[in-house]
Design a protein around this motif. Structure first.
Motif, PDB file in Angstrom:
ATOM      1  N   THR A 298       2.585  -4.565  -5.124  1.00 44.70           N
ATOM      2  CA  THR A 298       1.521  -3.945  -5.914  1.00 44.70           C
ATOM      3  C   THR A 298       0.630  -3.078  -5.040  1.00 44.70           C
ATOM      4  O   THR A 298      -0.007  -2.132  -5.523  1.00 44.70           O
ATOM      5  CB  THR A 298       0.682  -5.032  -6.604  1.00 44.70           C
ATOM      6  OG1 THR A 298       1.555  -5.926  -7.307  1.00 44.70           O
ATOM      7  CG2 THR A 298      -0.294  -4.431  -7.600  1.00 44.70           C
ATOM      8  N   ASP A 299       0.588  -3.366  -3.748  1.00 39.35           N
ATOM      9  CA  ASP A 299      -0.285  -2.678  -2.803  1.00 39.35           C
ATOM     10  C   ASP A 299       0.479  -1.648  -1.964  1.00 39.35           C
ATOM     11  O   ASP A 299      -0.035  -1.140  -0.973  1.00 39.35           O
ATOM     12  CB  ASP A 299      -0.938  -3.726  -1.880  1.00 39.35           C
ATOM     13  CG  ASP A 299      -2.202  -3.226  -1.208  1.00 39.35           C
ATOM     14  OD1 ASP A 299      -2.832  -2.303  -1.742  1.00 39.35           O
ATOM     15  OD2 ASP A 299      -2.549  -3.765  -0.137  1.00 39.35           O
ATOM     16  N   ARG A 300       1.701  -1.377  -2.354  1.00 40.63           N
ATOM     17  CA  ARG A 300       2.586  -0.543  -1.533  1.00 40.63           C
ATOM     18  C   ARG A 300       2.025   0.865  -1.327  1.00 40.63           C
ATOM     19  O   ARG A 300       2.136   1.438  -0.245  1.00 40.63           O
ATOM     20  CB  ARG A 300       3.964  -0.450  -2.184  1.00 40.63           C
ATOM     21  CG  ARG A 300       4.945   0.461  -1.438  1.00 40.63           C
ATOM     22  CD  ARG A 300       6.259   0.531  -2.172  1.00 40.63           C
ATOM     23  NE  ARG A 300       6.987  -0.733  -2.101  1.00 40.63           N
ATOM     24  CZ  ARG A 300       7.958  -1.075  -2.928  1.00 40.63           C
ATOM     25  NH1 ARG A 300       8.292  -0.258  -3.911  1.00 40.63           N
ATOM     26  NH2 ARG A 300       8.593  -2.222  -2.793  1.00 40.63           N
ATOM     27  N   GLN A 301       1.410   1.432  -2.360  1.00 46.52           N
ATOM     28  CA  GLN A 301       0.957   2.824  -2.265  1.00 46.52           C
ATOM     29  C   GLN A 301      -0.299   2.972  -1.411  1.00 46.52           C
ATOM     30  O   GLN A 301      -0.343   3.769  -0.474  1.00 46.52           O
ATOM     31  CB  GLN A 301       0.699   3.391  -3.662  1.00 46.52           C
ATOM     32  CG  GLN A 301       0.258   4.853  -3.635  1.00 46.52           C
ATOM     33  CD  GLN A 301       0.050   5.419  -5.035  1.00 46.52           C
ATOM     34  OE1 GLN A 301       0.249   4.738  -6.031  1.00 46.52           O
ATOM     35  NE2 GLN A 301      -0.373   6.677  -5.111  1.00 46.52           N
ATOM     36  N   HIS A 302      -1.327   2.176  -1.703  1.00 46.54           N
ATOM     37  CA  HIS A 302      -2.612   2.364  -1.030  1.00 46.54           C
ATOM     38  C   HIS A 302      -2.803   1.453   0.178  1.00 46.54           C
ATOM     39  O   HIS A 302      -3.654   1.717   1.027  1.00 46.54           O
ATOM     40  CB  HIS A 302      -3.756   2.169  -2.024  1.00 46.54           C
ATOM     41  CG  HIS A 302      -3.717   3.111  -3.179  1.00 46.54           C
ATOM     42  ND1 HIS A 302      -3.920   4.469  -3.038  1.00 46.54           N
ATOM     43  CD2 HIS A 302      -3.457   2.904  -4.504  1.00 46.54           C
ATOM     44  CE1 HIS A 302      -3.818   5.062  -4.221  1.00 46.54           C
ATOM     45  NE2 HIS A 302      -3.533   4.134  -5.121  1.00 46.54           N
ATOM     46  N   LYS A 303      -2.037   0.378   0.233  1.00 50.24           N
ATOM     47  CA  LYS A 303      -2.082  -0.560   1.360  1.00 50.24           C
ATOM     48  C   LYS A 303      -3.508  -1.035   1.657  1.00 50.24           C
ATOM     49  O   LYS A 303      -3.930  -1.133   2.801  1.00 50.24           O
ATOM     50  CB  LYS A 303      -1.457   0.069   2.608  1.00 50.24           C
ATOM     51  CG  LYS A 303       0.026   0.377   2.457  1.00 50.24           C
ATOM     52  CD  LYS A 303       0.653   0.836   3.748  1.00 50.24           C
ATOM     53  CE  LYS A 303       2.145   1.038   3.588  1.00 50.24           C
ATOM     54  NZ  LYS A 303       2.792   1.431   4.853  1.00 50.24           N
TER      55      LYS A 303
END
Length: 522
Positions: A298-303
């Protein structure tokens, strides 16, 4: 089975007057009474003997039907009333409103040997806070939580604990990667234990609703029960309470950074007011050293919750807690001073932590540059964090550092072919400076190795290890759960019989589901 039951939470705090287990907004209450769902064919897979002792439960009692039924939700222990807590939270930086115990049900509090423990089932059915979910949990996530919470304890990281892991005998429908491919999985329940499961979000929900009366009741209760050294509730004790929570939170995160643990979902509803690691969802352990890595799909894009950002997120979450406590204090400046102190303390404690990992007992001005250059080198080509620091303890300050240093850490590199001369030169330079720095220390190589091995673990619960246990368990073989459980009770020990687990992540696990990134699906 005879437990010394206490009911301080439900005795001292306001309850939801509605007893129907329907999803709804619960106002002016800290919790709702709710009973666990009956399980079809419960089976106990593993029990922590250490937690049995902490709760005053004998091993004979743990073999009883009473134990099985109470800790899988089929029986309610006498004179107790299970409940789910009401709280809110900021999720990925945004206020999410009411959240609450959507798949956790608190059974009771146990007082034993001057310690008080709250006992909670995770995956025992829906509550008023389940929203659109079923309140259940599956075996894969339950194995991960059970093993990791106990592993973290033995690593010396502040954490909630786990008492037992059980199958429910029911199947649970889950879309593991949120890609439309739902499938039925084995249902399971973990019995979690902690002095308290209160989170930042428990206080945020009352502040957001401007329910200052109940906010005060909850803070007063928390101080009285869990921070009695702060004295009677007052403006001064509220500030000291926030300061204590701030210090505990920072200490916890410094431990995370030390061992390479990434929580994965540091929402404010997943932050313990006691500074304990709580809610083991899409967590992960650094394989290759990487400040930018997050295990959460779920956090892959914004990290947002990447390894290197965890200290910053801790501060952000504490800022939200400060906002929640402000109505009781009505002064921003003292709260801001505590938050500013967090930044100073982080720099100081982080440097001290890194010195300990390098075996440095004294302080030198050059240490900051030495550590920064080490971190820069760790980024040059993929290198395993756990193996690197463990191997480093064997470095000898009077050796031919330009040769011996590289040879020493060779096993930590994932691709030796990438170890080209420019990279070798930088490592050789660093090892020369490290040897020079060690010669300033009045400590033998042997003693330094011993001390370094007390802070740099040899064994951590790598994702691929947990996945192997999950794959075996899904096929009815639960032996690997115990093997890993026993291994992780001695993470700093050499354990030569378990050397196979002191190894880099296998290449097959690099992109395998459950081994690289995970979702919040449980």
């Amino acid at each position: 089975m005879k437990l010394n039951i206490k009911n301080t939470f439900i005795t001292n705090l306001p309850a939801d007057p509605i007893h129907e287990n329907t999803r709804r907004q619960v106002e002016e209450a800290c919790y709702s009474f709710v009973e666990p769902k009956q399980t079809q064919n419960p089976e106990l897979l593993h029990v922590s003997k250490a937690m049995l002792e902490n709760l005053g439960i004998s091993e004979a009692d743990a073999d009883s039907d009473t134990f099985l039924n109470v800790f899988t939700g089929n029986d309610i222990y006498k004179n107790t009333q299970p409940y789910a807590m009401c709280y809110g939270g900021h999720q990925f930086g945004n206020w999410a409103g009411q959240l609450g115990d959507g798949r956790a049900i608190n059974l009771f509090e146990v007082h034993h040997k001057r310690k008080q423990w709250t006992v909670q089932l995770k995956g025992a059915g829906e509550t008023p806070y389940s929203r659109t979910a079923d309140g259940l949990a599956v075996l894969r996530s339950s194995i991960r939580e059970y093993l990791c919470s106990e592993a973290m304890y033995y690593l010396g990281v502040p954490t909630t604990r786990a008492l037992s892991l059980a199958l429910t005998g029911d199947l649970v429908l889950r879309d593991m990667l949120y890609d439309g491919n739902a499938a039925y999985e084995k249902g399971a329940i973990v019995t979690r234990v902690a002095p308290s499961f209160l989170r930042f979000g428990n206080y945020e929900i009352f502040a957001a609703r401007q329910d200052i009366g109940n906010l005060r009741k909850l803070v007063d209760f928390t101080i009285t029960q869990h921070f009695p050294q702060l004295g009677k509730p007052s403006k001064e004790s509220y500030l000291n309470f926030f300061k204590e929570v701030t210090n505990r939170t920072l200490d916890m995160i410094i431990h995370w950074q030390r061992v390479g643990f990434v929580h994965g979902v540091m929402n404010t509803d997943n932050m313990s007011i006691l500074g304990l690691t709580i809610d083991y969802g899409p967590y992960g352990w650094l394989e290759g050293f990487d400040y930018g890595w997050t295990p959460n799909t779920t956090d892959r894009q914004h990290k947002r919750y990447r390894y290197g950002n965890q200290p910053n997120i801790g501060l952000w979450n504490l800022f939200k807690l400060a906002n929640a406590l402000y109505p009781l204090i009505e002064e921003a400046e003292p709260l801001e001073r505590i938050l500013e102190r967090y930044k100073v303390d982080f720099e100081m404690k982080s440097l001290a932590m890194m010195r300990s990992k390098l075996g440095l007992e004294t302080k030198a001005v050059s240490d900051t540059a030495l550590i920064q250059d080490l971190e820069d080198n760790l980024f040059l080509i993929e290198i395993d964090m756990t193996i690197f620091f463990r191997k480093l303890s064997s470095f000898k300050k009077d050796s031919d550092s330009k040769v011996d240093g590289i040879q020493l850490i060779e096993a930590a590199f994932y691709d030796l072919k990438a170890l080209k001369q420019p990279v070798i030169d930088k490592w050789q330079d660093w090892f020369q400076r490290y040897a020079d720095r060690l010669r300033q220390e009045n400590i033998s190589d042997e003693r330094r190795k011993e001390k370094m091995n007390q802070v740099n673990p040899k064994y951590v619960l790598r994702n691929y290890m947990a996945q192997l246990a999950i794959d075996a368990a899904n096929n009815g073989d639960y032996t690997l759960i115990d093997e890993l459980f026993q291994l992780l009770k001695q993470p700093y020990g050499e354990q030569p019989e378990n050397e196979k687990w002191f190894a880099k992540r296998p290449e097959w696990a690099r992109h395998k589901v459950g081994c690289s990134m995970l979702s919040c699906s449980s």
